[in-house]
Design a protein around this motif. Structure first.
Motif, short mmCIF file in Angstrom:
data_model
loop_
_atom_site.label_atom_id
_atom_site.label_comp_id
_atom_site.label_asym_id
_atom_site.label_seq_id
_atom_site.Cartn_x
_atom_site.Cartn_y
_atom_site.Cartn_z
N LYS C 65 0.90 -1.07 -0.02
CA LYS C 65 -0.10 0.11 -0.02
C LYS C 65 0.88 1.35 -0.06
O LYS C 65 0.45 2.40 -0.80
N TRP C 66 1.64 1.01 0.78
CA TRP C 66 3.47 2.40 0.78
C TRP C 66 3.72 2.70 -0.72
O TRP C 66 3.86 3.73 -1.09
N LEU C 67 3.56 1.11 -1.27
CA LEU C 67 4.13 1.74 -2.85
C LEU C 67 3.19 2.08 -3.41
O LEU C 67 3.63 3.08 -4.53
N ASN C 68 1.66 2.69 -3.84
CA ASN C 68 0.56 2.72 -4.16
C ASN C 68 0.62 4.69 -4.18
O ASN C 68 1.17 4.92 -5.11
N GLY C 69 1.28 4.39 -2.44
CA GLY C 69 0.77 5.54 -2.01
C GLY C 69 2.26 6.60 -2.73
O GLY C 69 1.54 7.30 -3.12
N VAL C 70 3.28 5.84 -2.45
CA VAL C 70 4.08 6.77 -3.09
C VAL C 70 4.10 7.21 -4.52
O VAL C 70 4.15 8.08 -5.31
#
Ligand SMILES: Nc1ncnc2c1ncn2[C@@H]1O[C@H](COP(=O)(O)OP(=O)(O)OP(=O)(O)O)[C@@H](O)[C@H]1O
Ligand SMILES: [Mg+2]
Lengths: 378, 328, 667
Positions: C65-70
């Motif tokens: 999810k963090w990658l998505n946010g990035v």
């Protein structure tokens, strides 16, 4: 004898004063007659390995090479070496494989950085030179010939020979003329357009030789230049070097592990073992009085009569100069003197110039020749 | 060594000969042909560059090339087709790489991000095609076991659908990763004894269905209409619990069928504002599932290249095309 | 990674330095492996299904999810961040250059119905260049190949592919050669850059395709950058290898003459490494062509587009024709560069007279070329490739029908075979790997790494396992690992059988080799459709695709190894009355062991590079997630994580294999 014999220890009775200035400070007492030395090496060290510079000055430095390696992982390739080479001299360095010869010769122009010590070439301290000075030195004053030739396979003979001039920035015309001269000098005329891989080993080394000569260096260095060649060609090339030395008269430092070659070419010989100097001397001296078993072993199958001079065979007569009978010079080789001594009745007097050295008789000569026979026989 | 590679003097003469002949031949050929005249594309209207995203399914290609060909022929646009997946296409609205997506299947996530979010895109009305997503079985199966078309009976047959991939349960084939499916949730929430297996691509899915029909093997999986393959193998849709608006609002709890999609066109906001005649064309573009299926059949079954297929349909349907061009 | 390079029939594999060998006791190794496996299986039997860390397909871990946010903030920054402006300038430049190349050679130029240079002109230029660089034979080959572009109906696409490949390779040379030189001269640079290269070569392109398109825009620029990322590592590695391979003696001699560092580089190292660097350029070209299809996913121009279109319509023949043209481009480029590198030396050595003759010949041909270009600008017939004979349809129909016939006749057998392997091998193995508690599998893999290769690969394995856990894809990684292992085992078995056969029989070699070459160069996308016709969408099909890609290189390595066995040994064995079987088992295979080890290693790397393609045909797990991540916005993080996991798996397996090979590969 395990302790290193330094030059001075064995230098008694030498004909020249080369010993002056061997120890302690540079140039205190210039070599006699010969003027400034062409190359002077003082306390030179090379230790390979991490933290190599931490070894010198500690007791570890005195350890034999194997123990040092076991303890610190460092290899002492050259250990506290000092010597001088006179202008015009052929100075041979020899020793068994791994004794540090190649390392030593590379330290002289800092192809390998010394760990400690100084090298002086033509009065200039090489170890203190900056990159530009060093490059200048390599471009103009020192040239080297390598065991495996080190030719550039993508260049013709001509371009290989002219390479040193090219990097120096010499214009093309001048470069080619000089290269052509060198090609002719080493006897390669007609092969200017060939590529190295189209030449035999001997011819390739001639190219290496010509390349070194082309920059007109004052000092030439040879690292086992002929050991990759077969015996006949090797002899040819040795004669070539002798000839060139006569013609161009360069100072030469010549590395070899072949004693015959050393004796043939060398004015003086330095013998190394495990990075240390074992003995320095003229060929005859080394054969006559080897410093230790290592050297003795080295010289054991040399035909002594070909090398020894009367200087090393003569003895003091009981009653001083007999004042009569034939006289010979001290640097006459035994083999050449043998006939005259045997033909003479009674002993023959030996002089070093005007100075009386001693006498030789048939027995002295025979002792050399017979000992040689025995050595060969055994 | 070197000599071998270089031709001798005889070779040179031969080469000259070849060369001269070639020149002569070319000059002659050149004289025989017609001269190239420079084209003048400016036909009064300023259409300019028109970038159509082409998403990777044949039906979409049909839309894209029909609209593109009309734009090129009738409006003099410089059409460029961008072969892209949906996600990347939408990304292109903002950067100016893409002007239009011609067949959009809902994609609430993208709508949220690009239409409602950064306003780089906007809706340009329906295409007239109705999209149906659902669970399908091959016709032979529907015929042999008609009751399978009701999801309630699926568990009865689950073991028949078992494969090496499905870990002891029945295999449900999910398809092209492009589309966000509800199938994992459906299987779970409907308590079906199935496992969703990812075929990985539409190609894989179609090939699996084709084989199943041919060899009468058991298969069930995700599919959609309009799709050219349905004219080759008319797959039968399994009925799931009826769709009611909002029944799919919580993705994890979904237990109802997919909605019917009124497929629509999406354009870059920048493009819509540009007053380009191509925008008017896109806005007007409207046709039926049958129309699209026909062009798709030309492409997929008859192996025509998409531009030729489009031309064929355009030539046969001048009235529809004319309607699209109103106001340009 | 040593040589993911490849795709090229006859290139000498450039091997990296083998790792330092640690102490080696083969007799113990086998027992220890058995012990580890036994413990693992017992643990699995007891604890099966617990703590497997499996994560449903649509669910994301926090990291993902963090990658998505990035990515989203990245997307949002596009409008505001000045860095995007700079990169935007670069991509505009690339697009501009390529567009004008297209106007010149492939697409109608503004104001003209045809490109500036018509087909006759393009043909003349290509043939002239091939002749000048590589000689008559190559010129003929290029002539035929170029005609094939047109007659098979993909003139423009083929020229585009050629142009974009050449442009990308040019950029690779500009970037790669200096970096290679730098790495050769600086240990630090080497240590820092090598892992980056590993990553660039193992990270599946799909995983970063989307952000790439975000940064460089959709179209040519992204396609070029994508190609450069994949194709530059082999060039860098080989350049470095070439520079460092320049004989010490020559370098030392040059230094002793007072060469400056730039002089050394220009006059000694570069000329002496030139042949190796040309091999690097060649490898770079082949790698660039391998990207031709993936580039189509960001709307890159060229032959990838028709391949993908044919795939969407399940048109086997169409895909084969357009994919086959990629092979034609590859052969043209490969043969030309190879011949060029060999001839350059000869030409340099040819005498004055020959140089003059050659100059005359080239001048004449240049005149012809110029005339051809001129004519092709004037006359429509010389500008537009003639539309007949149109061979595309007949050829593709023929290929389709042959494939159909073959598929129909063996489909039952192949399906049965797929089931046997799936139930008998893949499922049990996968169960042990993926259904064991994660810590058990992790420990067992560590132990195996240690037993096989010593502590160095064990440390690498530990780091890689941490990465797998960190990206939240442990369970899927184990599933993918299963397929990779099975595929590698099959590659080794098949390649040893075929390789021994080829190595022992010249005729077999002559017949099989062209097929292997073709299989190795043809884009895998092309054979996905027939593979899917033969087998159901499943992990096994993914494995088959990996086999098709991995077997050729491994087989050729084994065959060469067998042929390399000293004839005296063979003779000696024959003299002592060995049967053919004894000969193979007791003499040839053991003596070719190093080759078999290398084949295994390369086979492994090839298999790994097919994980994503496998995802397209039912391979599931990591490969599928990479594709899905590229296709679905909310799965982006999962896709990127899967890409990272594949890289980690690759590095782990590669290091274990390399160290094991260094230990056990000596004869
Ligand atoms: N770069 C290096 N790193 C570490 N040790 C070295 C290096 N070069 C040389 N040595 C070590 O230094 C010692 C001396 O080597 P050197 O090459 O100078 O011997 P050599 O007398 O020239 O031998 P040879 O007759 O075989 O040429 C050897 O023990 C060698 O292993
Ligand atoms: Mg040496």
């Amino acid at each position: 004898m395990t302790q290193t014999r330094t030059y001075d220890d064995q230098n008694d009775g030498q004909k020249d004063g080369q010993k002056d200035g061997q120890r302690g400070g540079r140039n205190d007492g210039a070599p006699d007659g010969a003027g400034e030395s062409a190359l002077s090496v003082r306390d030179l060290w090379k230790i390979f390995g991490a933290r190599a510079d931490k070894v010198i000055g500690t007791p570890d430095a005195d350890l034999p090479r194997k123990q040092l390696q076991a303890k610190t992982g460092c290899v002492a390739a050259v250990k506290d070496v000092s010597f001088d080479v006179r202008p015009g001299e052929v100075f041979v360095v020899m020793g068994l494989s791994g004794s540090g010869k190649s390392t030593l010769v590379r330290l002289l122009t800092r192809l390998i950085e010394p760990t400690a010590g100084t090298v002086t070439i033509g009065g200039e301290d090489v170890t203190k030179a900056d990159a530009g000075r060093l490059r200048d030195l390599r471009r103009h004053h020192v040239a080297m010939v390598f065991q495996h030739f080190g030719l550039l396979p993508h260049r013709t003979v001509m371009d290989n020979v002219g390479f040193g001039l090219e990097v120096r920035g010499v214009a093309k015309g001048e470069r080619r003329a000089r290269a052509q001269e060198m090609v002719d000098l080493v006897g390669l005329a007609g092969n200017e357009g060939s590529f190295p891989d189209q030449l035999s080993g001997g011819m390739q080394q001639r190219v290496g030789l010509a390349r070194a000569l082309a920059v007109d260096p004052t000092l030439m260095m040879f690292d086992e230049p002929f050991s990759a060649l077969d015996p006949l060609i090797r002899r040819d090339m040795q004669n070539e070097v002798i000839r060139l030395h006569h013609e161009v008269g360069k100072t030469m430092v010549f590395i070899t592990h072949d004693l015959q070659e050393a004796l043939k070419l060398g004015d003086r010989i330095l013998i190394m073992r495990d990075g240390e100097i074992v003995q320095i001397g003229e060929p005859a001296e080394i054969v006559a009085s080897p410093a230790d078993d290592y050297v003795r072993d080295f010289v054991s199958d040399v035909p002594r009569s070909h090398v020894l001079t009367l200087r090393y065979v003569c003895r003091r007569p009981d009653g001083g100069d007999p004042g009569e009978g034939p006289a010979l010079q001290a640097d006459e080789v035994v083999r050449d003197a043998a006939r005259q001594v045997l033909a003479a009745h009674g002993p023959v007097r030996v002089y070093d110039g005007e100075d009386f050295l001693g006498i030789v008789d048939d027995e002295d000569i025979l002792r050399v020749v017979v000992a040689e026979e025995e050595a060969v026989g055994s | 060594m070197a000599q071998r590679n270089i031709r001798g003097a005889g070779g040179i003469r031969a080469l000259w000969l070849v060369a001269l002949t070639a020149i002569a031949g070319l000059v002659l050929a050149g004289c025989g042909g017609s001269n190239i005249k420079s084209t003048n594309t400016a036909s009064g209207k300023s259409c300019g560059q028109f970038n159509i995203a082409v998403n990777p399914w044949v039906g979409y290609e049909a839309d894209a090339y029909v609209v593109g060909t009309v734009a090129q022929q009738k409006l003099g646009c410089q059409v460029s087709y961008k072969n892209l997946k949906e996600e990347v296409s939408w990304q292109g609205f903002g950067s100016g790489d893409v002007d239009v997506v011609l067949e959009n299947w809902g994609h609430p996530d993208l709508v949220k991000k690009y239409i409602k979010g950064n306003h780089t895109a906007e809706d340009a009305g329906p295409t007239g095609n109705i999209g149906v997503i659902g669970w399908y079985v091959p016709p032979w199966l529907a015929k042999a076991h008609p009751d399978i078309l009701n999801w309630k009976n699926l568990n009865k047959y689950a073991s028949k659908f078992k494969t090496s991939e499905s870990g002891g349960k029945g295999q449900f084939l999910d398809g092209d990763p492009s589309f966000v499916t509800n199938d994992e949730a459906l299987v779970k929430n409907l308590n079906l004894n199935f496992k969703v297996v990812y075929a990985g691509s539409e190609t894989a899915l179609i090939q699996a269905y084709r084989k199943a029909e041919k060899n009468h093997t058991w298969v069930i999986g995700y599919f959609y209409a309009p799709q050219w393959f349905l004219s080759e193998v008319p797959m039968k849709k399994v009925s799931l619990p009826k769709y009611t608006p909002g029944c799919d609002s919580n993705p994890a709890k979904i237990a109802c069928d997919y909605p019917k999609y009124n497929l629509n066109k999406v354009v870059a906001t920048r493009f819509a504002k540009s007053k380009s005649p191509a925008y008017t064309l896109v806005k007007n573009f409207h046709w039926t599932n049958d129309d699209q299926n026909l062009v798709a059949k030309y492409i997929a079954a008859d192996h025509m290249n998409p531009a030729d297929a489009a031309k064929k349909w355009i030539d046969a349907n001048p009235d529809k095309v004319k309607a699209w061009l109103q106001g340009t | 990674m040593s040589t993911t390079v490849t795709r090229r029939p006859s290139a000498p594999p450039v091997r990296e330095e083998q790792p330092r060998v640690e102490e080696h006791r083969p007799q113990h190794t086998f027992g220890r492996i058995l012990a580890v496996v036994a413990v693992w299986v017992v643990g699995w039997a007891v604890l099966r299904g617990h703590q497997t860390l499996s994560l449903p397909g649509a669910q994301l871990s926090d990291f993902q999810k963090w990658l998505n946010g990035v990515k989203n903030s990245f997307d949002a920054a596009r409008e505001t961040n000045p860095a995007f402006k700079i990169v935007g300038g670069i991509s505009d430049g690339l697009n501009w250059v390529f567009l004008h190349l297209q106007y010149l050679f492939s697409t109608p130029a503004p104001g003209r119905p045809v490109p500036e240079v018509g087909w006759v002109g393009v043909l003349a230029i290509l043939v002239f260049v091939a002749f000048a660089l590589a000689g008559v034979r190559c010129a003929v080959l290029v002539l035929l190949g170029t005609l094939a572009f047109g007659f098979l109906g993909y003139w423009q696409e083929s020229i585009d592919t050629l142009l974009i490949t050449l442009l990308a390779v040019l950029i690779c040379v500009v970037i790669g050669v200096p970096i290679g030189i730098w790495m050769a001269r600086s240990k630090g640079a080497r240590a820092a850059i090598t892992p980056v290269l590993d990553g660039m070569q193992t990270m599946p392109s799909f995983a970063y395709l989307e952000p790439l398109a975000l940064i460089f825009g959709i179209g040519t620029a992204s396609a070029i950058v994508l190609t450069v990322i994949y194709a530059v590592p082999p060039l860098i590695r080989i350049t470095e290898h070439g520079i460092r391979g320049v004989s010490e003696g020559a370098v030392e001699a040059s230094r002793s003459l007072g060469c400056t560092s730039p002089q050394l580089l220009r006059k000694v190292q570069l000329p002496m490494a030139r042949r190796t660097i040309v091999v690097g350029v060649n490898q770079c070209m082949m790698a660039a062509l391998a990207m031709a299809i993936i580039a189509a996913f960001v709307s890159g121009p060229g032959l990838g587009v028709p391949v993908m279109q044919s795939l969407a319509a399940l048109d086997i023949g169409g895909a084969a024709v357009s994919g086959g043209l990629i092979v034609v481009v590859a052969i043209m480029l490969d043969r030309t560069t190879t011949a060029a590198s060999e001839r350059a030396e000869l030409l340099a050595r040819a005498g004055r007279r020959h140089v003059q003759t050659r100059r005359i010949v080239l001048a004449v041909l240049a005149v012809v070329t110029v005339v051809a270009i001129y004519v092709s600008r004037l006359r429509l017939s010389a500008a537009q490739f003639p539309s007949s004979p149109a061979l595309q349809r007949p050829v593709s129909t023929f290929i389709s029908s042959v494939t159909d016939t073959v598929v129909n006749s063996i489909e039952k057998a192949t399906t049965a075979f797929a089931n046997v392997v799936s139930y008998g091998l893949i499922n049990p193995l996968q169960s042990v790997l993926a259904a064991s508690p994660w810590w058990l599998s992790a420990l067992a893999i560590l132990a195996l790494a240690y037993v096989l290769g010593g502590w160095r690969p064990a440390v690498t394995a530990l780091v890689c396992e941490a990465v797998l856990l960190g990206v939240g894809l442990w369970n899927d990684s184990m599933i993918t690992l299963t397929s990779v292992l099975v595929a590698t085992i099959l590659v080794v078995i098949v390649s040893v059988v075929l390789g021994v056969w080829m190595g022992r029989r010249r005729r077999v070699d002559t017949i099989l080799r062209p097929f292997l070459d073709a299989l190795q160069t043809i884009p895998p996308f092309v054979y996905l459709v027939p593979a899917l016709a033969l087998f159901p969408p499943s992990r096994f099909t993914a494995i088959v695709a990996a086999l098709a890609y991995g077997v050729p290189i491994a087989t050729k390595l084994v065959a060469d190894g067998i042929r390399g066995v000293s004839p005296t040994s063979v003779e000696a064995a024959e003299a002592s009355g060995a049967t053919a079987w004894q000969m193979i088992a007791k003499v040839q295979l053991p003596m070719a062991r190093a080759a078999v080890v290398l084949a295994t290693n390369q086979g492994l790397l090839y298999v790994l590079s097919m994980v994503v393609i496998g995802g397209l045909v039912g391979g599931g797990s990591l490969g599928y997630f990479v594709v899905a991540g590229f296709s679905q916005d909310q799965l982006f993080g999962k896709g990127l994580a899967a890409g990272i996991a594949i890289t980690a798996l690759g590095i782990m397996l590669d290091r274990i294999a390399r160290h094991a090979a260094a230990r056990h590969g000596r004869v």
